[in-house]
Design an enzyme around this catalytic site. Structure first.
Site, PDB file in Angstrom:
ATOM      1  N   SER A  64       2.072   4.570  -1.475  1.00 40.60           N
ATOM      2  CA  SER A  64       2.588   5.833  -2.024  1.00 40.60           C
ATOM      3  C   SER A  64       2.983   5.776  -3.497  1.00 40.60           C
ATOM      4  O   SER A  64       3.182   6.825  -4.116  1.00 40.60           O
ATOM      5  CB  SER A  64       3.782   6.309  -1.200  1.00 40.60           C
ATOM      6  N   LYS A  67       0.874   7.785  -5.778  1.00 45.44           N
ATOM      7  CA  LYS A  67       1.056   9.235  -5.935  1.00 45.44           C
ATOM      8  C   LYS A  67       1.527   9.583  -7.348  1.00 45.44           C
ATOM      9  O   LYS A  67       1.171  10.626  -7.887  1.00 45.44           O
ATOM     10  CB  LYS A  67       2.070   9.754  -4.899  1.00 45.44           C
ATOM     11  N   TYR A 193      -7.428  10.105  -1.204  1.00 40.79           N
ATOM     12  CA  TYR A 193      -6.051   9.649  -0.994  1.00 40.79           C
ATOM     13  C   TYR A 193      -6.016   8.258  -0.353  1.00 40.79           C
ATOM     14  O   TYR A 193      -5.266   7.381  -0.803  1.00 40.79           O
ATOM     15  CB  TYR A 193      -5.309  10.680  -0.133  1.00 40.79           C
ATOM     16  N   TYR A 245      11.452   9.549  -0.354  1.00 43.84           N
ATOM     17  CA  TYR A 245      11.459  10.274   0.912  1.00 43.84           C
ATOM     18  C   TYR A 245      12.870  10.683   1.293  1.00 43.84           C
ATOM     19  O   TYR A 245      13.643  11.124   0.449  1.00 43.84           O
ATOM     20  CB  TYR A 245      10.792   9.430   2.015  1.00 43.84           C
ATOM     21  N   VAL A 263       4.746   2.177   1.441  1.00 41.98           N
ATOM     22  CA  VAL A 263       4.922   1.410   2.682  1.00 41.98           C
ATOM     23  C   VAL A 263       4.416  -0.024   2.592  1.00 41.98           C
ATOM     24  O   VAL A 263       4.672  -0.828   3.495  1.00 41.98           O
ATOM     25  CB  VAL A 263       4.258   2.061   3.927  1.00 41.98           C
TER      26      VAL A 263
HETATM   27  N1  GLN Z   1      -1.189   5.297   2.826  1.00 42.31           N
HETATM   28  C1  GLN Z   1       0.104   5.529   3.400  1.00 42.31           C
HETATM   29  C2  GLN Z   1       0.090   6.689   4.373  1.00 42.31           C
HETATM   30  O1  GLN Z   1      -0.438   7.717   4.065  1.00 42.31           O
HETATM   31  C3  GLN Z   1       1.085   5.772   2.310  1.00 42.31           C
HETATM   32  C4  GLN Z   1       2.456   6.126   2.817  1.00 42.31           C
HETATM   33  C5  GLN Z   1       3.567   5.480   2.027  1.00 42.31           C
HETATM   34  O2  GLN Z   1       3.372   4.555   1.259  1.00 42.31           O
HETATM   35  N2  GLN Z   1       4.756   5.960   2.269  1.00 42.31           N
HETATM   36  O3  GLN Z   1       0.593   6.598   5.443  1.00 42.31           O
END
Ligand code: GLN
Length: 325
Positions: A64, A67, A193, A245, A263
């Protein structure tokens, strides 16, 4: 040892101790193979100095954290306004939540949750997902020019395939957004993505990448403008309000720096006008953020007095002398 290096080493020791309490994400099966005890941290200052500690050679996927990169890349190109398709409010939900989309007619709350990032990644330049990712990699490479670290941001094929094989919730988000005309092609959006989440970095290349965000959009080595000052300010505001988050409030209180987590256990944090920091530790806490990363950021923010909410020296001076000094 130099003072900054001493503090960074102490942060790493704290992170290493904290890592034992977390668990590696395995909902993307390939991510589950990461070593939970691996911990690294890097600080890059705008003046070119910096320090790092721990497993600095270990590469991890951006997940993430990507992003932020794709949002910056789309805003730098200036061909599309991402805020025509995504909002700017925190969601208060988990990163992959579908709840708000349903309540709010398919428009993602912000570009830093999965739905928002899927919508933004479709705006990267290129006729297909692989070319869109080359656009993003080009942007990452330009932003890290001059770095003596691995700034290639290659795609980790195993992680990409693992997420592609299992990412049905993200596909559901993309399909739901197509239903509401938020995205043009949900298959292109979600595949782009998945690929951007699978780009590899290490803590030093990630911190180096963040430097243009700390400098109002300018690469400090070359003087090259990467992003407008206004777009940079907007991205930092979004990182502050939406970057971790449903743990963003705690992070604001304990650390107080614009940041984005992933993550894989990565966290990128930006101190405007001063430095960029990257942490890595794949063992995660209950909200999906790196436990080592959170502990390290906390220590660094406290020891280096980095919180953007702190008045620092200005407050201390007024306390002793008031305005008459
Ligand atoms: N690729 C992961 C997902 O879409 C990214 C989520 C994250 O890093 N929080 O679940």
């Amino acid at each position: 040892m130099e003072e900054l290096q001493r503090i960074v080493t102490r942060a790493w020791e704290t992170g290493r101790a904290a890592a034992a309490s977390g668990r590696v994400a395995n909902y993307i099966p390939e991510l589950g193979k990461a070593d939970p005890s691996s911990v690294a941290v890097a600080v890059a200052n705008l003046d070119g100095s910096g320090a790092s500690a721990g497993d600095v050679e270990t590469r991890f996927t951006l997940q993430s954290v990507s992003k932020v990169a794709s949002l910056a890349c789309v805003m730098a190109t200036g061909l599309h306004d991402p805020f025509e398709r995504v909002g700017v409010e925190p969601s208060g939900d988990a990163f992959h939540s579908i709840v708000r989309l349903e309540e709010e007619t398919g428009r993602p709350r912000n570009p830093l949750i999965n739905a928002g990032a899927i919508a933004v990644s479709e705006l990267l330049e290129g006729p297909n997902p692989s070319e869109k990712i080359e656009t993003l990699r080009g942007f990452l490479q330009v932003a890290t020019r001059g770095a003596d670290v691995d700034g290639s941001f290659a795609l980790d094929e195993a992680i990409y395939h693992s997420e592609r094989d299992t990412g049905y919730r993200n596909r559901a988000l993309a399909s739901y957004m197509k239903h509401h005309d938020v995205v043009a092609d949900p298959f292109v959006a979600v595949d782009t993505y998945f690929r951007q989440c699978s780009l590899l970095a290490d803590v030093r290349s990630l911190a180096r990448f963040g430097l243009f965000l700390a400098s109002g959009g300018v690469d400090p080595d070359s003087g090259l403008r990467i992003l407008s000052a206004e777009a940079t300010r907007k991205i930092l505001a979004l990182m502050t309000t939406c970057g971790l988050y449903d743990e963003v409030g705690r992070f604001a209180l304990q650390v107080g720096i614009p940041a984005k987590s992933g993550v894989s256990g990565a966290i990128l944090a930006i101190v405007p006008g001063r430095c960029a920091m990257a942490c890595f530790g794949p063992a995660l806490g209950p909200k999906g953020n790196s436990v080592a990363g959170m502990a390290m950021m906390e220590l660094l923010a406290r020891e280096l007095e980095l919180s953007i909410f702190s008045a620092g020296e200005a407050g201390r001076q007024l306390e002793t002398s008031g305005q008459s000094a």
